[in-house]
Design a protein around this motif. Structure first.
Motif, PDB file in Angstrom:
ATOM      1  N   GLU A 224       0.828  -1.196   0.000  1.00 26.62           N
ATOM      2  CA  GLU A 224       0.000   0.000   0.000  1.00 26.62           C
ATOM      3  C   GLU A 224       0.866   1.251   0.000  1.00 26.62           C
ATOM      4  O   GLU A 224       0.569   2.234  -0.685  1.00 26.62           O
ATOM      5  CB  GLU A 224      -0.910  -0.013   1.223  1.00 26.62           C
ATOM      6  CG  GLU A 224      -1.830   1.180   1.311  1.00 26.62           C
ATOM      7  CD  GLU A 224      -2.832   1.047   2.440  1.00 26.62           C
ATOM      8  OE1 GLU A 224      -3.049   2.040   3.148  1.00 26.62           O
ATOM      9  OE2 GLU A 224      -3.406  -0.049   2.601  1.00 26.62           O
ATOM     10  N   ASN A 225       1.951   1.214   0.756  1.00 26.45           N
ATOM     11  CA  ASN A 225       2.830   2.373   0.855  1.00 26.45           C
ATOM     12  C   ASN A 225       3.473   2.698  -0.490  1.00 26.45           C
ATOM     13  O   ASN A 225       3.491   3.851  -0.924  1.00 26.45           O
ATOM     14  CB  ASN A 225       3.902   2.095   1.913  1.00 26.45           C
ATOM     15  CG  ASN A 225       4.668   3.334   2.314  1.00 26.45           C
ATOM     16  OD1 ASN A 225       4.094   4.404   2.478  1.00 26.45           O
ATOM     17  ND2 ASN A 225       5.960   3.203   2.479  1.00 26.45           N
ATOM     18  N   ARG A 226       3.987   1.663  -1.155  1.00 30.58           N
ATOM     19  CA  ARG A 226       4.645   1.891  -2.442  1.00 30.58           C
ATOM     20  C   ARG A 226       3.667   2.428  -3.482  1.00 30.58           C
ATOM     21  O   ARG A 226       3.996   3.341  -4.236  1.00 30.58           O
ATOM     22  CB  ARG A 226       5.277   0.584  -2.934  1.00 30.58           C
ATOM     23  CG  ARG A 226       6.546   0.212  -2.204  1.00 30.58           C
ATOM     24  CD  ARG A 226       7.080  -1.151  -2.610  1.00 30.58           C
ATOM     25  NE  ARG A 226       8.388  -1.389  -2.022  1.00 30.58           N
ATOM     26  CZ  ARG A 226       9.048  -2.548  -2.080  1.00 30.58           C
ATOM     27  NH1 ARG A 226       8.489  -3.572  -2.715  1.00 30.58           N
ATOM     28  NH2 ARG A 226      10.224  -2.684  -1.523  1.00 30.58           N
ATOM     29  N   ALA A 227       2.490   1.862  -3.516  1.00 30.14           N
ATOM     30  CA  ALA A 227       1.508   2.310  -4.499  1.00 30.14           C
ATOM     31  C   ALA A 227       1.042   3.731  -4.206  1.00 30.14           C
ATOM     32  O   ALA A 227       0.971   4.569  -5.111  1.00 30.14           O
ATOM     33  CB  ALA A 227       0.315   1.350  -4.526  1.00 30.14           C
ATOM     34  N   SER A 228       0.737   4.015  -2.952  1.00 24.86           N
ATOM     35  CA  SER A 228       0.186   5.335  -2.625  1.00 24.86           C
ATOM     36  C   SER A 228       1.196   6.458  -2.800  1.00 24.86           C
ATOM     37  O   SER A 228       0.816   7.605  -3.035  1.00 24.86           O
ATOM     38  CB  SER A 228      -0.366   5.342  -1.195  1.00 24.86           C
ATOM     39  OG  SER A 228       0.649   5.137  -0.249  1.00 24.86           O
ATOM     40  N   TRP A 229       2.500   6.133  -2.685  1.00 24.45           N
ATOM     41  CA  TRP A 229       3.490   7.173  -2.965  1.00 24.45           C
ATOM     42  C   TRP A 229       3.413   7.634  -4.420  1.00 24.45           C
ATOM     43  O   TRP A 229       3.833   8.742  -4.758  1.00 24.45           O
ATOM     44  CB  TRP A 229       4.897   6.679  -2.634  1.00 24.45           C
ATOM     45  CG  TRP A 229       5.295   6.979  -1.220  1.00 24.45           C
ATOM     46  CD1 TRP A 229       5.401   6.098  -0.185  1.00 24.45           C
ATOM     47  CD2 TRP A 229       5.614   8.267  -0.672  1.00 24.45           C
ATOM     48  NE1 TRP A 229       5.759   6.756   0.966  1.00 24.45           N
ATOM     49  CE2 TRP A 229       5.899   8.079   0.693  1.00 24.45           C
ATOM     50  CE3 TRP A 229       5.684   9.549  -1.206  1.00 24.45           C
ATOM     51  CZ2 TRP A 229       6.247   9.129   1.553  1.00 24.45           C
ATOM     52  CZ3 TRP A 229       6.022  10.599  -0.357  1.00 24.45           C
ATOM     53  CH2 TRP A 229       6.302  10.382   0.992  1.00 24.45           C
ATOM     54  N   GLY A 230       2.867   6.778  -5.274  1.00 28.19           N
ATOM     55  CA  GLY A 230       2.690   7.189  -6.660  1.00 28.19           C
ATOM     56  C   GLY A 230       1.841   8.441  -6.785  1.00 28.19           C
ATOM     57  O   GLY A 230       2.050   9.266  -7.680  1.00 28.19           O
ATOM     58  N   ALA A 231       0.872   8.614  -5.890  1.00 23.32           N
ATOM     59  CA  ALA A 231       0.025   9.810  -5.914  1.00 23.32           C
ATOM     60  C   ALA A 231       0.851  11.056  -5.613  1.00 23.32           C
ATOM     61  O   ALA A 231       0.636  12.121  -6.197  1.00 23.32           O
ATOM     62  CB  ALA A 231      -1.114   9.676  -4.902  1.00 23.32           C
ATOM     63  N   THR A 232       1.800  10.928  -4.698  1.00 23.96           N
ATOM     64  CA  THR A 232       2.698  12.040  -4.388  1.00 23.96           C
ATOM     65  C   THR A 232       3.534  12.408  -5.609  1.00 23.96           C
ATOM     66  O   THR A 232       3.655  13.584  -5.970  1.00 23.96           O
ATOM     67  CB  THR A 232       3.627  11.658  -3.222  1.00 23.96           C
ATOM     68  OG1 THR A 232       2.839  11.334  -2.078  1.00 23.96           O
ATOM     69  CG2 THR A 232       4.571  12.800  -2.875  1.00 23.96           C
ATOM     70  N   TYR A 233       4.111  11.402  -6.234  1.00 24.13           N
ATOM     71  CA  TYR A 233       4.956  11.652  -7.404  1.00 24.13           C
ATOM     72  C   TYR A 233       4.159  12.300  -8.538  1.00 24.13           C
ATOM     73  O   TYR A 233       4.642  13.217  -9.216  1.00 24.13           O
ATOM     74  CB  TYR A 233       5.569  10.344  -7.905  1.00 24.13           C
ATOM     75  CG  TYR A 233       6.326   9.558  -6.865  1.00 24.13           C
ATOM     76  CD1 TYR A 233       6.882  10.183  -5.746  1.00 24.13           C
ATOM     77  CD2 TYR A 233       6.493   8.184  -6.982  1.00 24.13           C
ATOM     78  CE1 TYR A 233       7.577   9.465  -4.785  1.00 24.13           C
ATOM     79  CE2 TYR A 233       7.186   7.455  -6.024  1.00 24.13           C
ATOM     80  CZ  TYR A 233       7.723   8.101  -4.932  1.00 24.13           C
ATOM     81  OH  TYR A 233       8.406   7.377  -3.987  1.00 24.13           O
TER      82      TYR A 233
END
Length: 390
Positions: A251-260
Motif C-alpha cells: 500500500e505504501n509503495r503504491a500510494s506514494w505514486g500519488a505524491t509523485y
C-alpha cells in the motif's frame, strides 16, 4: 465513495482545496515557511491541529478513532491535490509525516495500554512518531540490521543507530526494529516502542539531521546509547518485527505514486503556463513544435502513470494481491516524475536552473523518488520475482 458516509470524494476534495488555498498557503507565506530551512515545531503543531479540526488528519482511520474510514483511492486523490499545490507542509495535513498515517495499518498490533499511551496522542495531533528500520549497513537489505536489543531484567537495552528516518525531528516516540539477542547466542528481529530521550529519562537521541538533495530537514539519525526500554514496549510478537514493515509495504509503495504524480502534474501545469506567456522570436514558445512535443509527452506519461496508479489502488481497496503491481506503480511513477521534471527544466530554460525557482526545486525533489521507499532496481527485482513465480 462507499467508505465515506458523510461526504463523497468530490466534496472532500473541494473542502481540502479550500483549506489549501485559503488557509495553508497564506499561513506559509505569512510565516515565511521554507522547505529548505528548519520549520519551527509550533508551525508543525498548528497544521496538525487545524487538519484535525477539519477532519483531514488521520482521515483513513476507523470512525471510532476519529477518522472517516476513507479508502486508499480517496486518500490518493487528496495526496495528489496536496503535492500539486506546492505547499511546504503538505505531508502533515493527512498525518503522513509523523502522524496517524504512519501507524494506521499497524493499529491492531498495539496492546490496549500502548494504544492509549502512544497511539491516541498521535491521532489527537498531540504527538508525533516515526518508523525506524534503515541503518548505515541495512538499507534495501533490511535483514542486515545491527541495532541490538539485549534483555536486562524486565527491560531491554538497545544499542545502535538508525539513519534516513523520515519524520524523526518531529517524533516523540519511534517504532524501532532491532535484532533481539536471545538465549544461547540466537537472535530474532523484534519491534520496540522507544520514546525520545528527555532529561533524566532513557530513550533515543536525535542524531544528525540528514539533509538530502531536496534541502528538507525532516530526516535524521536516531541514536541508541545504552537505551533502556521496558519489555511492555515490545510491539506485537517478539521475532515478528520485519513483518510490521512488510504489512504496509504494498500500500505504501503504491500510494506514494500519488505524491509523485502530484508533483509531476504541478510541473506540467507550470510548463503550460510558461509556454503560453514566454515570448521568443515574436511569439509564445508554446507555438513551437519542439515545446508542444515536450508538453504532449509529459501529459501522456502522467496520464499513463495515473491510470496505472488508480487501477492498482482499486485492487488494493478490493483486497487483491498487488505485490508486483505496486512495485510497478512505484518504479513507473517515480521515473515519469523524473522525465517530466527534466522536460520542465528544458522548457523554462535558464529560469528553470536558478536556485529558488519552483521548477529547480522540484527537479531536485523528484530525483529522490527513484530511491526512497525502495529503489527502482529493488522494485524491478520484486516485479521479476512475481512474474517468475507464476
Amino acid at each position: 465513495m462507499q467508505d465515506v458516509q458523510s461526504e463523497n470524494e468530490e466534496s472532500l476534495r473541494d473542502k481540502l482545496l479550500y483549506f489549501i488555498y485559503n488557509e495553508l498557503l497564506p499561513f506559509e507565506r505569512e510565516n515565511e515557511i521554507d522547505s529548505e530551512k528548519e520549520i519551527p515545531m509550533e508551525h508543525i503543531q498548528w497544521v496538525r491541529k487545524r487538519s484535525k479540526e477539519l477532519g483531514f488528519y488521520g482521515i483513513s482511520l476507523p470512525k471510532e478513532l476519529g477518522g472517516q474510514l476513507l479508502n486508499l483511492k480517496g486518500l490518493c486523490v487528496l495526496k495528489e491535490e496536496l503535492t500539486k499545490s506546492g505547499a511546504v507542509l503538505w505531508g502533515h495535513i493527512l498525518g503522513e509525516i509523523g502522524g496517524p498515517l504512519r501507524i494506521g495499518k499497524m493499529l491492531k498490533v498495539f496492546s490496549p495500554e500502548q494504544r492509549e499511551k502512544y497511539v491516541m496522542p498521535v491521532i489527537n495531533a498531540e504527538a508525533g512518531c516515526c518508523f525506524a528500520l534503515s541503518e548505515p549497513e541495512a538499507g534495501s537489505d533490511a535483514k542486515a540490521i545491527q541495532t541490538t536489543a539485549v534483555r536486562d531484567g524486565d527491560d531491554y537495552i538497545l544499542q545502535g543507530k538508525k539513519h534516513f528516518i523520515s519524520a524523526a525531528p518531529y517524533a516523540d516516540w519511534a517504532i524501532v526494529i532491532a535484532k533481539e539477542i536471545v538465549e544461547e547466542g540466537g537472535e530474532r528481529v523484534t519491534a520496540f516502542i522507544v520514546e525520545k530521550k528527555l532529561q533524566g529519562k532513557s530513550g533515543f537521541e536525535l542524531g544528525e539531521i540528514q539533509v538530502p538533495i531536496s534541502g528538507e530537514r525532516s530526516t535524521a539519525e536516531l541514536i541508541f546509547n545504552h537505551c533502556r526500554v521496558p519489555s511492555s514496549n515490545i510491539l506485537g510478537e517478539p521475532g515478528k518485527g520485519l513483518l510490521l514493515g512488510l504489512s504496509r509495504i504494498n500500500e505504501n509503495r503504491a500510494s506514494w505514486g500519488a505524491t509523485y504524480l502530484g508533483v509531476a502534474q504541478r510541473l506540467l501545469n507550470l510548463s503550460i503556463e510558461h509556454a503560453k506567456h514566454r515570448v521568443q522570436f515574436g511569439r509564445p514558445i508554446g507555438e513551437f513544435q519542439a515545446i508542444q512535443h515536450m508538453l504532449a509527452e509529459m501529459a501522456t506519461e502522467i496520464y499513463a502513470a495515473r491510470s496505472m496508479l488508480y487501477d492498482v489502488i482499486e485492487k488494493i481497496d478490493n483486497g487483491e494481491d498487488v505485490k508486483g503491481a505496486s512495485s510497478m506503480v512505484k518504479v513507473f511513477s517515480s521515473e515519469v516524475a523524473n522525465r517530466v521534471a527534466d522536460k520542465a527544466v528544458q522548457i523554462f530554460g535558464g529560469q528553470g536552473l536558478m536556485k529558488g525557482h519552483p521548477v529547480e526545486k522540484m527537479y531536485r525533489d523528484v530525483r529522490m523518488f527513484r530511491i526512497l521507499t525502495g529503489t527502482s532496481e529493488i522494485q524491478k527485482n520484486t516485479i521479476a520475482k512475481e512474474l517468475l513465480k507464476k
